[in-house]
Design an enzyme around this catalytic site. Sequence first.
Site, PDB file in Angstrom:
ATOM      1  N   TYR A 117       0.852  -1.204   0.000  1.00 49.77           N
ATOM      2  CA  TYR A 117       0.000   0.000   0.000  1.00 49.77           C
ATOM      3  C   TYR A 117       0.877   1.238   0.000  1.00 49.77           C
ATOM      4  O   TYR A 117       0.707   2.141  -0.829  1.00 49.77           O
ATOM      5  CB  TYR A 117      -0.916  -0.028   1.230  1.00 49.77           C
ATOM      6  CG  TYR A 117      -1.546   1.293   1.592  1.00 49.77           C
ATOM      7  CD1 TYR A 117      -0.935   2.154   2.522  1.00 49.77           C
ATOM      8  CD2 TYR A 117      -2.741   1.690   1.019  1.00 49.77           C
ATOM      9  CE1 TYR A 117      -1.508   3.371   2.853  1.00 49.77           C
ATOM     10  CE2 TYR A 117      -3.326   2.906   1.359  1.00 49.77           C
ATOM     11  CZ  TYR A 117      -2.698   3.744   2.275  1.00 49.77           C
ATOM     12  OH  TYR A 117      -3.263   4.964   2.601  1.00 49.77           O
TER      13      TYR A 117
HETATM   14  N1  LIG Z   1      -9.208   7.642   6.363  1.00 56.65           N
HETATM   15  C1  LIG Z   1      -8.019   8.089   6.732  1.00 56.65           C
HETATM   16  O1  LIG Z   1      -7.785   8.375   7.921  1.00 56.65           O
HETATM   17  C2  LIG Z   1      -6.947   8.253   5.716  1.00 56.65           C
HETATM   18  C3  LIG Z   1      -7.221   8.208   4.357  1.00 56.65           C
HETATM   19  N2  LIG Z   1      -6.200   8.388   3.449  1.00 56.65           N
HETATM   20  C4  LIG Z   1      -6.507   8.383   2.016  1.00 56.65           C
HETATM   21  O2  LIG Z   1      -7.631   9.220   1.772  1.00 56.65           O
HETATM   22  C5  LIG Z   1      -8.441   8.643   0.724  1.00 56.65           C
HETATM   23  C6  LIG Z   1      -9.868   8.440   1.226  1.00 56.65           C
HETATM   24  O3  LIG Z   1      -9.788   7.686   2.433  1.00 56.65           O
HETATM   25  P1  LIG Z   1     -11.084   6.901   2.977  1.00 56.65           P
HETATM   26  O4  LIG Z   1     -12.305   7.709   2.719  1.00 56.65           O
HETATM   27  O5  LIG Z   1     -10.778   6.433   4.351  1.00 56.65           O
HETATM   28  O6  LIG Z   1     -11.091   5.651   1.979  1.00 56.65           O
HETATM   29  P2  LIG Z   1     -11.985   4.300   2.061  1.00 56.65           P
HETATM   30  O7  LIG Z   1     -11.027   3.166   2.051  1.00 56.65           O
HETATM   31  O8  LIG Z   1     -12.986   4.401   3.147  1.00 56.65           O
HETATM   32  O9  LIG Z   1     -12.768   4.369   0.666  1.00 56.65           O
HETATM   33  C7  LIG Z   1     -12.059   4.248  -0.527  1.00 56.65           C
HETATM   34  C8  LIG Z   1     -13.053   4.120  -1.657  1.00 56.65           C
HETATM   35  O10 LIG Z   1     -12.317   3.668  -2.803  1.00 56.65           O
HETATM   36  C9  LIG Z   1     -13.085   2.660  -3.454  1.00 56.65           C
HETATM   37  N3  LIG Z   1     -12.224   1.675  -4.130  1.00 56.65           N
HETATM   38  C10 LIG Z   1     -11.287   0.885  -3.583  1.00 56.65           C
HETATM   39  N4  LIG Z   1     -10.783   0.045  -4.509  1.00 56.65           N
HETATM   40  C11 LIG Z   1     -11.439   0.301  -5.672  1.00 56.65           C
HETATM   41  C12 LIG Z   1     -11.378  -0.233  -6.988  1.00 56.65           C
HETATM   42  N5  LIG Z   1     -10.524  -1.227  -7.280  1.00 56.65           N
HETATM   43  N6  LIG Z   1     -12.202   0.263  -7.922  1.00 56.65           N
HETATM   44  C13 LIG Z   1     -13.060   1.266  -7.629  1.00 56.65           C
HETATM   45  N7  LIG Z   1     -13.163   1.842  -6.404  1.00 56.65           N
HETATM   46  C14 LIG Z   1     -12.364   1.347  -5.438  1.00 56.65           C
HETATM   47  C15 LIG Z   1     -13.853   1.955  -2.350  1.00 56.65           C
HETATM   48  O11 LIG Z   1     -15.000   1.328  -2.908  1.00 56.65           O
HETATM   49  P3  LIG Z   1     -15.837   0.255  -2.048  1.00 56.65           P
HETATM   50  O12 LIG Z   1     -16.614   1.082  -1.071  1.00 56.65           O
HETATM   51  O13 LIG Z   1     -16.683  -0.451  -3.050  1.00 56.65           O
HETATM   52  O14 LIG Z   1     -14.817  -0.664  -1.386  1.00 56.65           O
HETATM   53  C16 LIG Z   1     -14.155   3.083  -1.374  1.00 56.65           C
HETATM   54  O15 LIG Z   1     -15.430   3.633  -1.580  1.00 56.65           O
HETATM   55  C17 LIG Z   1      -7.749   7.346   0.314  1.00 56.65           C
HETATM   56  O16 LIG Z   1      -6.929   7.568  -0.817  1.00 56.65           O
HETATM   57  C18 LIG Z   1      -6.897   7.009   1.527  1.00 56.65           C
HETATM   58  O17 LIG Z   1      -5.776   6.198   1.190  1.00 56.65           O
HETATM   59  C19 LIG Z   1      -4.894   8.546   3.834  1.00 56.65           C
HETATM   60  C20 LIG Z   1      -4.583   8.577   5.162  1.00 56.65           C
HETATM   61  C21 LIG Z   1      -5.582   8.488   6.203  1.00 56.65           C
HETATM   62  N1  LIG Z   2      -8.106   3.689   1.605  1.00 53.78           N
HETATM   63  C1  LIG Z   2      -7.816   3.943   2.891  1.00 53.78           C
HETATM   64  N2  LIG Z   2      -6.580   4.359   3.232  1.00 53.78           N
HETATM   65  C2  LIG Z   2      -6.295   4.592   4.551  1.00 53.78           C
HETATM   66  C3  LIG Z   2      -7.262   4.435   5.523  1.00 53.78           C
HETATM   67  C4  LIG Z   2      -8.574   4.018   5.132  1.00 53.78           C
HETATM   68  O1  LIG Z   2      -9.480   3.856   5.973  1.00 53.78           O
HETATM   69  N3  LIG Z   2      -8.789   3.783   3.819  1.00 53.78           N
HETATM   70  N4  LIG Z   2      -6.997   4.686   6.841  1.00 53.78           N
HETATM   71  C5  LIG Z   2      -5.766   5.033   7.235  1.00 53.78           C
HETATM   72  C6  LIG Z   2      -5.532   5.237   8.718  1.00 53.78           C
HETATM   73  O2  LIG Z   2      -6.443   6.219   9.205  1.00 53.78           O
HETATM   74  C7  LIG Z   2      -4.138   5.663   9.101  1.00 53.78           C
HETATM   75  O3  LIG Z   2      -3.860   6.904   8.532  1.00 53.78           O
HETATM   76  C8  LIG Z   2      -4.038   5.810  10.619  1.00 53.78           C
HETATM   77  O4  LIG Z   2      -4.141   4.606  11.236  1.00 53.78           O
HETATM   78  C9  LIG Z   2      -4.633   5.165   6.283  1.00 53.78           C
HETATM   79  N5  LIG Z   2      -5.065   4.972   4.904  1.00 53.78           N
END
Ligand SMILES: NC(=O)C1=CN([C@@H]2O[C@H](COP(=O)(O)OP(=O)(O)OC[C@H]3O[C@@H](n4cnc5c(N)ncnc54)[C@H](OP(=O)(O)O)[C@@H]3O)[C@@H](O)[C@H]2O)C=CC1
Ligand SMILES: Nc1nc2c(c(=O)[nH]1)N=C([C@H](O)[C@@H](O)CO)CN2
Length: 241
Positions: free
Chosen positions: A153
Amino acid sequence: MQKLKSWILITGAGKRIGFELAKHLASHGQNVLISYRTFYPQIEELTKLGIIAVMADFSTEQGIVNFAEQIHHHCPKLRAIIHNASDWQSESTENLTALSTLFDNMMQIHAKVPYLLNQALLPLLLKNDEIPSDIIHISDYIVQKGSDKHLAYTASKAAMESLTLSFAKKYAPHVKVNTIAPALIAFNEQDDETYRLQAQQKSLMAKCGGYPEMLAAVDYLLQSKYVTGSCLTVNGGRHLK
Ligand SMILES: NC(=O)C1=CN([C@@H]2O[C@H](COP(=O)(O)OP(=O)(O)OC[C@H]3O[C@@H](n4cnc5c(N)ncnc54)[C@H](OP(=O)(O)O)[C@@H]3O)[C@@H](O)[C@H]2O)C=CC1
Ligand SMILES: Nc1nc2c(c(=O)[nH]1)N=C([C@H](O)[C@@H](O)CO)CN2
C-alpha cells in the site's frame, strides 16, 4: 451560445472522505461526478444533489478504460480530477502468490488508475475555461515513514506521489498537479477504543483530523493559481512526534 458546464471528478466517493468531498463541492455550486464501486444507500443522497454517480471497478484495465469513456460521455470539460479511490490492505499472509496479488492490486488502484485516467482525460482538463485546472492525488503521510504493516500500500502511494511530480512537469501551465498526504482523518467502524487512542497519540495534535481538514486542503489547492508539484501534508504534526 450556452456555456458548457465544467465538472469535478472524484473517484471512490461512495463513502467517507470522497463522499464528504462530493457533498462539499456540490453544496458550493460545483458540478460533481463521482465513481463508486459498491452502491451504498447514501449515494442516492448525492444524486439528489445533482451529482452524477458512475459505477467503476478499477481492478481491471478494462474497468479503467470503460470509466474514462463514461467521463467523456458525461462531461464536456473538467475543472479537476481528485484521485481518492483507494484500498488500505495490509500484508496478512506469507503466501507469495497472495503477496504478489496484493502488490498488483495496490499498484493498480493507487498508481495505474491516476496514470491512465490523467492521460485519458487530459483533453477535458484542457477544455476548462479558467486555467489552470487541477489534478489532486490523495496519498498518505505514511509514505514519508514507511510501514511495516502496509508495505505494498505504502509503496503504491509513493508511486502516486512520484506521478504528481511527473504530471506536474508534463501538464504545466494548463493543469496543476498536487498531492494531499493525510495521516489519521477518519477511523473505520472496526477500530476499537484502544486502537483509536493509540492512533491519536501518534501526532503532536493527539487527535483524529476529521473530514473538514480534507475539505479545506482540497479547497486550498483548487483556489491556487500557482501551487503545483507540491505535497500538502495533513498529519497533525505526526512527523515531529
Ligand atoms: N481515512 C483516513 O484516515 C486516511 C485516508 N487516506 C486516504 O484518503 C483517501 C480516502 O480515504 P477513505 O475515505 O478512508 O477511503 P476508504 O477506504 O474508506 O474508501 C475508498 C473508496 O475507494 C473505493 N475503491 C477501492 N478500490 C477500488 C477499486 N478497485 N475500484 C473502484 N473503487 C475502489 C472503495 O469502494 P468500495 O466502497 O466499493 O470498497 C471506497 O469507496 C484514500 O486515498 C486514503 O488512502 C490517507 C490517510 C488516512
Ligand atoms: N483507503 C484507505 N486508506 C487509509 C485508511 C482508510 O481507511 N482507507 N486509513 C488510514 C488510517 O487512518 C491511518 O492513517 C491511521 O491509522 C490510512 N489509509
